[in-house]
Every structure is written in structure tokens, then in C-alpha cells.
Design a protein around this motif. Structure first.
Motif, short mmCIF file in Angstrom:
data_model
loop_
_atom_site.label_atom_id
_atom_site.label_comp_id
_atom_site.label_asym_id
_atom_site.label_seq_id
_atom_site.Cartn_x
_atom_site.Cartn_y
_atom_site.Cartn_z
N ILE A 182 8.84 -4.22 -5.08
CA ILE A 182 8.96 -3.45 -3.59
C ILE A 182 8.52 -2.21 -4.13
O ILE A 182 8.34 -1.65 -4.92
CB ILE A 182 10.50 -3.29 -3.38
N PHE A 183 7.51 -1.77 -2.95
CA PHE A 183 6.78 -0.34 -3.07
C PHE A 183 6.92 0.41 -1.96
O PHE A 183 7.10 -0.29 -0.92
CB PHE A 183 5.47 -0.61 -3.94
N ASP A 184 6.58 1.60 -2.33
CA ASP A 184 6.70 2.45 -1.01
C ASP A 184 4.97 2.77 -0.70
O ASP A 184 4.29 2.93 -1.48
CB ASP A 184 7.12 3.92 -1.31
N LEU A 185 4.69 3.13 0.44
CA LEU A 185 3.39 3.16 0.96
C LEU A 185 3.52 4.10 2.29
O LEU A 185 4.16 3.56 3.16
CB LEU A 185 2.50 2.00 1.22
N LYS A 186 3.35 5.37 2.06
CA LYS A 186 3.28 6.27 3.17
C LYS A 186 4.76 6.21 3.89
O LYS A 186 4.70 6.24 5.06
CB LYS A 186 2.28 5.92 4.16
N GLY A 187 5.68 6.38 3.20
CA GLY A 187 6.98 6.38 3.38
C GLY A 187 7.63 5.20 3.94
O GLY A 187 8.70 5.14 4.39
N VAL A 188 6.93 4.15 3.86
CA VAL A 188 7.49 2.90 4.42
C VAL A 188 7.56 1.78 3.05
O VAL A 188 6.70 1.92 2.30
CB VAL A 188 6.39 2.23 5.50
N GLN A 189 8.79 1.03 3.00
CA GLN A 189 8.99 0.39 2.00
C GLN A 189 8.33 -1.08 2.20
O GLN A 189 8.50 -1.48 3.44
CB GLN A 189 10.49 0.19 1.94
N TRP A 190 7.58 -1.67 1.31
CA TRP A 190 7.01 -2.91 1.19
C TRP A 190 7.67 -3.83 0.29
O TRP A 190 7.98 -3.43 -0.89
CB TRP A 190 5.39 -2.71 1.44
N TYR A 191 7.58 -5.32 0.53
CA TYR A 191 7.97 -6.10 -0.35
C TYR A 191 6.48 -7.02 -0.40
O TYR A 191 5.95 -7.39 0.21
CB TYR A 191 9.11 -7.01 0.49
N CYS A 192 6.56 -7.23 -1.87
CA CYS A 192 5.29 -7.93 -2.19
C CYS A 192 5.76 -9.05 -3.08
O CYS A 192 6.28 -9.04 -4.05
CB CYS A 192 4.41 -6.98 -2.98
N HIS A 193 4.91 -10.14 -2.73
CA HIS A 193 5.11 -11.41 -3.83
C HIS A 193 3.86 -11.81 -3.95
O HIS A 193 2.98 -11.83 -3.61
CB HIS A 193 5.82 -12.46 -2.76
N TYR A 194 3.92 -12.17 -5.47
CA TYR A 194 2.43 -12.43 -6.09
C TYR A 194 2.47 -13.96 -6.70
O TYR A 194 3.53 -14.11 -7.25
CB TYR A 194 1.78 -11.46 -6.84
N ASN A 195 1.31 -14.72 -6.50
CA ASN A 195 1.41 -15.89 -6.54
C ASN A 195 0.10 -16.25 -7.31
O ASN A 195 -0.80 -15.94 -7.03
CB ASN A 195 1.54 -16.87 -5.58
N PRO A 196 -0.08 -16.91 -8.67
CA PRO A 196 -1.18 -17.18 -9.17
C PRO A 196 -2.01 -18.48 -8.41
O PRO A 196 -1.44 -19.29 -7.83
CB PRO A 196 -1.28 -18.00 -10.51
N VAL A 197 -3.40 -18.11 -8.05
CA VAL A 197 -3.95 -19.21 -7.18
C VAL A 197 -4.47 -20.39 -8.12
O VAL A 197 -4.24 -21.67 -7.51
CB VAL A 197 -5.64 -18.53 -6.82
N GLY A 198 -4.53 -20.22 -9.40
CA GLY A 198 -4.51 -21.54 -10.16
C GLY A 198 -6.03 -21.72 -10.65
O GLY A 198 -6.29 -22.53 -11.36
N TYR A 199 -6.90 -20.69 -10.44
CA TYR A 199 -8.28 -20.76 -10.58
C TYR A 199 -8.79 -19.28 -11.01
O TYR A 199 -8.55 -18.32 -10.13
CB TYR A 199 -9.08 -21.32 -9.60
#
Ligand code: C2E
Ligand code: CA
Ligand code: CA
Length: 549
Positions: free
Chosen positions: A54-71
Motif C-alpha cells: 500500500i502506498f501514498d500518492l498525493k495524499g491518496v492511499q493506493w493498493y497495489c498488487h504485483y504479479n509476474p507475467v512469466g516471461y
């Protein structure tokens, strides 16, 4: 989309605004990620793992999910404003909670409905299994359970079981109608229900009831019985005047120390069957009845093997002309040679008759006799007329005469040498068919005798209506001393009547000279009895019979 080294190749417009939408964006933008989270993400990306932060950007909290493409070490970063995601998630959660609540309630309702339905089904099944629908009272299965429970809980108590039915209940149904018949049954059950001394009762089937009560003498039971029937007639009202006769079998369980309900039912049943058989109102169970019941079973089951083993033997009793005291004819009588003992026909014929098995034995006797007559013929003997006893049960068989013919013809025996003997009562019961039967027998050349004449209800009218060839006067006429004079008058008139109708008369069971003298006086044609000879095995007939050559 971001490479493992942090190069963003496909940024998301809504995150940075249009002016910042450039491929130059590097992983520096990971500055957005705080502290140890950055290292964890880097490490994950190096190892091709997926995760989120979770991170802040310009005072807004974001939720980020990362996934490998596999390539090629490429990753897809999926980002969602945390407030939007959280609101959405909480909406989903509350909707899910509401839906699960509804589902749970529905499920509980279903379970309750199923349980109620099951309860109803069980109750319905119990009624079918244990109650009589017409009388709304217990049936035999429930009765047995109740009796067993009672005897288990009251050991040593004087208990009695009875079974009763109404003689000719079918007739009552026929005369008064089935509805009245049903009312009678329902009222009997109600009267039994009201009697406090009765511990249990049931309607087993048709008009058969079992009752179970505490009492140890027949007198006591008679009193209870009277009270029940008084109650019955009271309920039926003065309009019901049908003369009902109750037949009852009784079994005092405590005398026999019987502790088993099923066994008690069986024994009560035996006593009831015996009462029916004897035509008495009440019969109490005793061990002799069991022996009889067992013997009945044996006879029924052993008939086939006994026939196959040749255990049934043909005996012949000669009949003599009274004038010249010469052999005239004979009667075939069956005996059962069982395990070295000779069993007389009266011990097994009534049982076979009752079970409908007698016809087989009668034809067996006829066949054995014809076989014997054939062998005599081959030896050059002059054959005599021989009578064979046939049960009333044959009258139900349309092929009777055809069967007679085929057996006689198989052994080449002329039909005029064979006499079909049927008892007077059998003829009386089937008077309508009898004339036709006698005619058919005559058409086929056989003779017909009316056996046991004088033991039926309307002997004279039967004699008048049926063109039989031979009349056999029953031996009871000669042994009933009480009515000696009346019997003499009757016999002399029967002889006259038979003579005028062209019938041959045979007196049976003659043992004494005085009977011979009397029969001569009244002009009797033939005599059969111990005076001349007893029945002898067919093999030794010619040696063992007086006057036989
Ligand atoms: P039933 O047809 O009336 O036969 C005459 C019975 O009287 C015979 O008894 C015979 O042995 C007996 N008897 C003959 N003379 C005298 C006598 O002087 N004094 C006494 N006390 N008795 C005499 P049995 O052989 O025991 O047969 C009894 C009954 O069994 C027969 O009575 C007949 O109804 C029946 N029966 C015998 N054999 C057969 C058969 O093959 N088929 C059928 N359906 N019934 C048979
Ligand atoms: Ca006979
Ligand atoms: Ca007879």
C-alpha cells in the motif's frame, strides 16, 4: 507493466495525470513505497514472486498488487485506490453478509420443513404399520409389541389371550351390506376399548380380533366377554337383531409360563382354528392341539415324497351278494405305510381335503388300482366291479371325467368295472352340478355310488333327484341302538325306494349275523363289512377274501 529493473512500460493514466504519463518513469517511483516494503517488493520481483503493498500518492492511499507475467522478468502492477477498494470491499462484505443471512434463514426453514414432513411421514408410516384403519385400533403387529411389553413388565401375572371371529361374517356382509358389516367391526373395537379389564386388543384382519387380559379362569373371562357384547349390542341399537355367533380360541399364557407374545399368538391361533374346525363356540389351547397342528403340517409337506416313495397302499374290501353270499364287487381304500406304521385314511384324508391336495391322492389310488386290475387281467382272472372314493374337491375340476377316462384307458380297464364313490353330503352341497356329472359319467360308461347315505340333511330328496347307480347305506344306521326301530323302518323304505328307482343297495359296516338277517328281510342287494371280510392289501385280495376264486 514494470520490468524487474523497475522500468515502467505501461503506466496508468489515472495515477499520474496525462503530463506525467511517460516511459521515463523508473523504479524511482518505487519511492512511493515506504521502508522495508520496497526491499520486500524488490526481493519478490527478483525471485519471480507475487505480492502486494500500500502506498501514498498525493495524499491518496493506493493498493497495489504485483504479479509476474512469466516471461522476461516482466511484472504487472495492478493498482486500486484504497478508499475505493475498501468501500467496494465493505459493500461486498455487507452484501455477502446479508446474502449469507438470507441463505442461512432459507436453509433453516428448509431443514424445519423437512423435519416436519419427516415427522408427518413417520407418523403416517407408524399408523400404517401399527394401526387398523377401519376400526382405528391397533393391528396385530402393535398388539404383539404391547403384549410383549406387558409381560416383560409384569412377570408372573395371570394373563390370557383370546382370538375370536364371527361365524359366517361374509354372510352378514352379504345380507346386511358391507357398510353394516364395517359398523359391526368398528363397534366391536369400541366395545373392547371400553372394557377396563382388557389390557390390549387388535383387529388382525377381516373379522378376526385378538384380546389380551389379566384373568386366570374361564368363568372370569366369560363375565368380561358378556359385558363386552352387552356394550356392543347397546351401541348397535335395538334395530340390529342379526344373530351373530362368536367363535373363540383361548390360551392361558401363565399356565404354560409362556413369556413370548408371538408364541402366545400362535397358540391362541391354534385354539381358534380348532374351535372353527369343531364348530364349537370356545376352544381352549392344550398340547394335543399342537400335536394335531404339527401332524397337519407333516401330512401337507410329506404327501409328494410319500407318493414318490410308493408309501400309499391300496387295500380292497370285498362286497357280497346277500342272496348267495358270493363275491360281487369291492371298494378300494387307501392306507399310508409310514415308517413301518399303517396310518388309517381318516387321519390324513380330511387334512388333504382341507388343503386341496386330496385330488392327487385319489387319482394315484385309481391308477394303482387300474394297474393291479390290468395285471389280474393278464393273469387270466375275471375282473370284478371296484369302487374308488373321490373327494368333493374333484367337483371343482372340469377335467375330472376326462382324467378318469385317460387313466382307465391307459390300463385297458372297461369303464363299467369302475364305480365313482362320492359322499352324500358332497352331492348335496353340489346338487346343481351333480345331475350333469352323473349324466357325463354314464355317457362315459362309469357307475356312480352315493356313499354314506343317511348322514346328510336331505337324503331322500337327493336320492329322488340324482340318478345314481348304487346307494351305500351308512353303518351308523346299524349301530345307533337308541333309534333301532326307527332305523329299521327307514332302511326298509329306502331299500324299496331304491329298488323302484332301479338302484343297487349296499349296506356298509356290517359285523353281525342279526344285521345280515334283517338286510335279507328288507331285500338289500349287497353287504360290505367285517362280517365277511376286512379290507386287505390289493396284492393278497384273491387269497384273503372269502369266496374269491
Ligand atoms: P368309507 O368310504 O365309508 O369306507 C368304509 C370304511 O368303513 C372303511 O374305513 C372300512 O374299513 C370301514 N369298514 C368296513 N367294514 C366295516 C365294519 O364292519 N365295521 C367297521 N367298524 N368299519 C368297517 P377306512 O378304510 O378306515 O376308510 C375311512 C374313510 O376314508 C372311508 O370311508 C373314505 O371316506 C375315506 N377313504 C378311504 N380311502 C380313500 C381314498 O382313496 N380317497 C378318498 N377320498 N377317501 C378315502
Ligand atoms: Ca366309500
Ligand atoms: Ca361309506
Amino acid at each position: 507493466m514494470v520490468s524487474r529493473s523497475g522500468i515502467v512500460i505501461q503506466p496508468v493514466e489515472s495515477m499520474y495525470g496525462k503530463q506525467e504519463n511517460s516511459l521515463d518513469y523508473t523504479l524511482n517511483h518505487f519511492e512511493l513505497i515506504h521502508g522495508s516494503d520496497k526491499e520486500r517488493v524488490r526481493a519478490d520481483m527478483l525471485h519471480g514472486k507475487s505480492g502486494h503493498f500500500i502506498f501514498d500518492l498525493k495524499g491518496v492511499q493506493w493498493y497495489c498488487h504485483y504479479n509476474p507475467v512469466g516471461y522476461g522478468g516482466w511484472y504487472i502492477f495492478t493498482m486500486l485506490r484504497h478508499d475505493v477498494g475498501a468501500a467496494y470491499a465493505s459493500e461486498i462484505t455487507s452484501r455477502l453478509t446479508a446474502a449469507s443471512g438470507v441463505i442461512l434463514i432459507c436453509f433453516l426453514i428448509c431443514v424445519l420443513l423437512i423435519l416436519r414432513q419427516q415427522k408427518r411421514h413417520t407418523a403416517a408410516l407408524m399408523r400404517v404399520a401399527y394401526y387398523d384403519e377401519l376400526c382405528q385400533c391397533p393391528n396385530l403387529a402393535k398388539f404383539k409389541l404391547d403384549v410383549q411389553k406387558f409381560i416383560d413388565e409384569h412377570p408372573g401375572e395371570g394373563v390370557l389371550m383370546t382370538k375370536f371371529d364371527i361365524r359366517q361374517f361374509k354372510l352378514l356382509n352379504k345380507i346386511l351390506g358391507k357398510e353394516v358389516g364395517n359398523t359391526v367391526l368398528i363397534t366391536i373395537a369400541a366395545a373392547l376399548d371400553q372394557e377396563t379389564k382388557i389390557k390390549g386388543y387388535c383387529r388382525a384382519h377381516d373379522d378376526e380380533f385378538y384380546v389380551f387380559l389379566c384373568c386366570s379362569t374361564s368363568e372370569e373371562l366369560d363375565k368380561i366377554r358378556t359385558s363386552v357384547w352387552n356394550q356392543f349390542y347397546k351401541c348397535m341399537g335395538p334395530g340390529f337383531s342379526y344373530p351373530m355367533e362368536v367363535i373363540e380360541g383361548r390360551y392361558f399364557m401363565s399356565f404354560d409360563d409362556c413369556q413370548n407374545a408371538a408364541e402366545a399368538v400362535e397358540k391362541t391361533n391354534i385354539a381358534h382354528s380348532k374351535a372353527k374346525e369343531l364348530g364349537t363356540k370356545v376352544c381352549e389351547y392344550d398340547e394335543a392341539l399342537v400335536k394335531q397342528a404339527l401332524w397337519k403340517q407333516q401330512v401337507e409337506h410329506q404327501l409328494e415324497p410319500a407318493l414318490a416313495n410308493g408309501e400309499f397302499k391300496i387295500y380292497l374290501q370285498a362286497q357280497y351278494h346277500l342272496n348267495e353270499e358270493a363275491l360281487a364287487s369291492a371298494e378300494a381304500l387307501v392306507r399310508w405305510e409310514k415308517e413301518g406304521k399303517l396310518i388309517p385314511p381318516n387321519d390324513f384324508i380330511p387334512i388333504l381335503e382341507q388343503k386341496g391336495l386330496i385330488t392327487k391322492l385319489d387319482f394315484y389310488v385309481l391308477e394303482q388300482l387300474c394297474r393291479k386290475m390290468q395285471s389280474w387281467k393278464n393273469e387270466g382272472r375275471e375282473l370284478i366291479e371296484i369302487a374308488v372314493n373321490f373327494s368333493r374337491r374333484h367337483l371343482e375340476n372340469p377335467d375330472f371325467i376326462q382324467n378318469l377316462c385317460s387313466i382307465a384307458d391307459q390300463y385297458g380297464i372297461p369303464h363299467y368295472l369302475l364305480v365313482v364313490e362320492l359322499t352324500e353330503t358332497a352331492m348335496w352341497e353340489n346338487e346343481k352340478n351333480m345331475i350333469q356329472m352323473v349324466e357325463q359319467l354314464h355317457e362315459n360308461g362309469f357307475l356312480m355310488a352315493m356313499d354314506d347315505f343317511g348322514t346328510g340333511y336331505s337324503s331322500l330328496s337327493l336320492l329322488k333327484n340324482l340318478p345314481v347307480d348304487i346307494v351305500k347305506i351308512d353303518r351308523s344306521f346299524f349301530y345307533d341302538n337308541q333309534y333301532k326301530d326307527r332305523a329299521r323302518i327307514l332302511i326298509s323304505n329306502v331299500m324299496n325306494m331304491a329298488k323302484q328307482l332301479g338302484m343297487v343297495t349296499v349296506a356298509e359296516g356290517i359285523e353281525e349275523q342279526r344285521h345280515i338277517d334283517f338286510l335279507r328281510q328288507v331285500g338289500c342287494d349287497k353287504v360290505q363289512g367285517y362280517y365277511f371280510t376286512r379290507p386287505v392289501p390289493a396284492e393278497s385280495f384273491w387269497e384273503g377274501t372269502r369266496g374269491a376264486g
